[in-house]
Design a protein around this motif. Structure first.
Motif, mmCIF file in Angstrom:
data_model
loop_
_atom_site.group_PDB
_atom_site.id
_atom_site.type_symbol
_atom_site.label_atom_id
_atom_site.label_comp_id
_atom_site.label_asym_id
_atom_site.label_seq_id
_atom_site.Cartn_x
_atom_site.Cartn_y
_atom_site.Cartn_z
ATOM 1 N N SER A 248 0.853 -1.449 -0.021
ATOM 2 C CA SER A 248 0.125 0.392 -0.247
ATOM 3 C C SER A 248 0.725 1.378 -0.063
ATOM 4 C CB SER A 248 -0.633 -0.330 1.138
ATOM 5 O OG SER A 248 -1.726 1.312 1.246
ATOM 6 N N LYS A 249 0.131 1.878 -1.060
ATOM 7 C CA LYS A 249 0.742 3.686 -1.086
ATOM 8 C C LYS A 249 0.025 4.655 0.145
ATOM 9 C CE LYS A 249 4.103 5.361 -2.877
ATOM 10 N NZ LYS A 249 5.277 5.856 -2.525
ATOM 11 N N SER B 120 -6.753 3.276 0.146
ATOM 12 C CA SER B 120 -6.168 2.895 0.928
ATOM 13 C C SER B 120 -6.091 2.060 2.227
ATOM 14 C CB SER B 120 -4.670 2.472 1.028
ATOM 15 O OG SER B 120 -4.328 3.841 1.971
ATOM 16 N N HIS C 218 4.159 2.317 2.154
ATOM 17 C CA HIS C 218 4.673 3.106 1.924
ATOM 18 C C HIS C 218 4.661 4.373 2.367
ATOM 19 C CE1 HIS C 218 8.044 5.086 -0.565
ATOM 20 N NE2 HIS C 218 8.488 5.102 -0.225
ATOM 21 N N GLU C 219 5.741 4.975 3.114
ATOM 22 C CA GLU C 219 5.109 6.332 3.054
ATOM 23 C C GLU C 219 6.403 7.172 3.260
ATOM 24 O OE1 GLU C 219 3.957 9.301 4.014
ATOM 25 O OE2 GLU C 219 3.067 7.975 5.461
ATOM 26 N N SER C 220 5.838 7.966 2.051
ATOM 27 C CA SER C 220 6.467 8.867 1.011
ATOM 28 C C SER C 220 6.924 9.941 1.466
ATOM 29 C CB SER C 220 5.985 9.236 -0.253
ATOM 30 O OG SER C 220 5.427 7.840 -1.125
ATOM 31 N N ASN D 113 -1.782 6.166 6.550
ATOM 32 C CA ASN D 113 -1.126 5.637 7.401
ATOM 33 C C ASN D 113 -1.067 4.879 8.298
ATOM 34 O OD1 ASN D 113 0.199 4.792 4.228
ATOM 35 N ND2 ASN D 113 1.689 5.841 4.530
ATOM 36 N N THR E 139 10.402 7.468 3.107
ATOM 37 C CA THR E 139 11.314 8.131 2.226
ATOM 38 C C THR E 139 13.055 8.586 3.127
ATOM 39 O OG1 THR E 139 9.666 7.758 0.970
ATOM 40 C CG2 THR E 139 11.243 9.632 0.601
ATOM 41 N N ASN F 128 6.576 11.972 -3.602
ATOM 42 C CA ASN F 128 6.929 11.395 -4.859
ATOM 43 C C ASN F 128 7.547 11.916 -5.591
ATOM 44 O OD1 ASN F 128 6.198 8.480 -3.722
ATOM 45 N ND2 ASN F 128 3.915 8.760 -4.129
#
Length: 323
Positions: free
Chosen positions: A67-68, A73, A90-92, A100, A113, A232
């Motif tokens: 999951s992004k 999500s 994934h935590e950007s 999240n 990230t 991103n």
């Protein structure tokens, strides 16, 4: 490969075009931090989405869910947890988003990230990997984009990334100064779904809802970028050495994550930053001119940055988790 997203989101159009990926749309509700009458209806949409996602996951029996984040999500993560499927998120951004944060208790691991993000999450689940940059973006052909757009090879190109619901202010600001900007630049404007204005038929100005396969070519042609400060996108600009004017979403319309992202990049010498509260006709035009003036300095600073493409590492983690 299977992708679960919103029923009507732009990702449906983008993902459905990828061979070998099956798209499933579910009901979603936006997770707002401010008062809105939709806040009364949206929890029911989220509940519906959870049951839809759970049913899809139970039928597909995946080995792992990746999951992004984002509000779509949450039902997928909860649906996966209900079916005992291991989940990676994934935590950007510099700080975790609300989606999240809700997902954290139900996941196996959270990939980061920014290394500083570890202080905001369960350290046992956290793993710093750095930025994930699409490899295909590095394969762009500037000449191909120039021919397609009918642009001159002697005039710089300004790319405006306004293609999201939160970028209406950027779209409006750019369009109100088109004549002035076109004196200096040729402009590619990604303005978002339903936001193309057919009346703006001007030489050197090309507008699209979004670009997919052609984006790499356009980025190769680009000299300066105007964008929000989603993690991103800005890490992709950094990897491609594109000078940026970042106009992050204001705290009134967000949790302030983009402001932290932009401040981090500005401090590192990769961009100029203009907060939306300070956005006026005068400050906008001065900021655009300043980014172009300082573009070579930004490029040299970005060349020194240690930006590694961690896609292979993410894939390895996904495979290990699936086992």
């Amino acid at each position: 490969m299977h992708y679960i997203g919103s029923e009507e989101g732009i990702e449906k159009q983008m993902i459905s075009a990828i061979d070998g990926v099956h798209y499933y749309g579910i009901a979603t509700g936006k997770l707002r931090r401010y008062f809105d009458l939709q806040n009364i209806k949206d929890p029911f949409k989220v509940l519906k989405g959870i049951f839809q996602a759970s049913k899809i996951i139970r039928r597909l029996k995946p080995n792992v869910i990746f999951s992004k984040g984002g509000f779509v999500s949450v039902p997928v993560v909860l649906g996966g947890w209900m079916n005992r499927v291991p989940i990676l998120i994934h935590e950007s951004d510099y700080t975790p988003g609300l989606a999240n944060k809700i997902a954290l208790p139900f996941v196996s691991k959270v990939l980061l990230t920014f290394p500083e993000t570890k202080q905001f999450v369960n350290e046992k689940k956290a793993q710093y990997i750095g930025s994930v940059v699409r490899e295909e973006l590095k394969q762009g052909n500037a000449h191909k984009a120039q021919e397609k757009l009918g642009f001159s090879p002697t005039k710089p190109v300004l790319l405006v990334m306004g293609g999201s619901l939160g970028a209406r202010k950027i779209n409006e600001t750019v369009r109100s100064h088109l004549e002035t900007l076109l004196e200096r630049f040729q402009i590619v404007h990604l303005c978002g779904k339903g936001s193309v204005d057919p009346s703006l038929n001007m030489k050197g100005y090309a507008q699209f809802e979004f670009l997919q396969e052609e984006l790499a070519d356009v980025l190769a042609l680009t000299d300066v970028v105007i964008s929000r400060a989603g993690s991103n996108s800005i890490f992709e600009f950094l990897a491609l050495k594109k000078p940026m004017l970042l106009i992050p979403l204001s705290r009134k319309a967000s949790r302030g994550d983009q402001i932290l992202n932009a401040k981090s990049f500005a401090k590192s010498g990769y961009c100029h930053m203009l907060e939306e509260e300070d956005l006026t006709d005068e400050t906008f035009l001065k900021a655009v001119e300043a980014v172009y003036r300082d573009s070579e300095t930004f490029i040299q600073t970005m060349k020194k940055a240690q930006v590694e493409n961690t896609t292979a590492e993410v894939l390895d983690i996904i495979k290990q988790t699936a086992k």
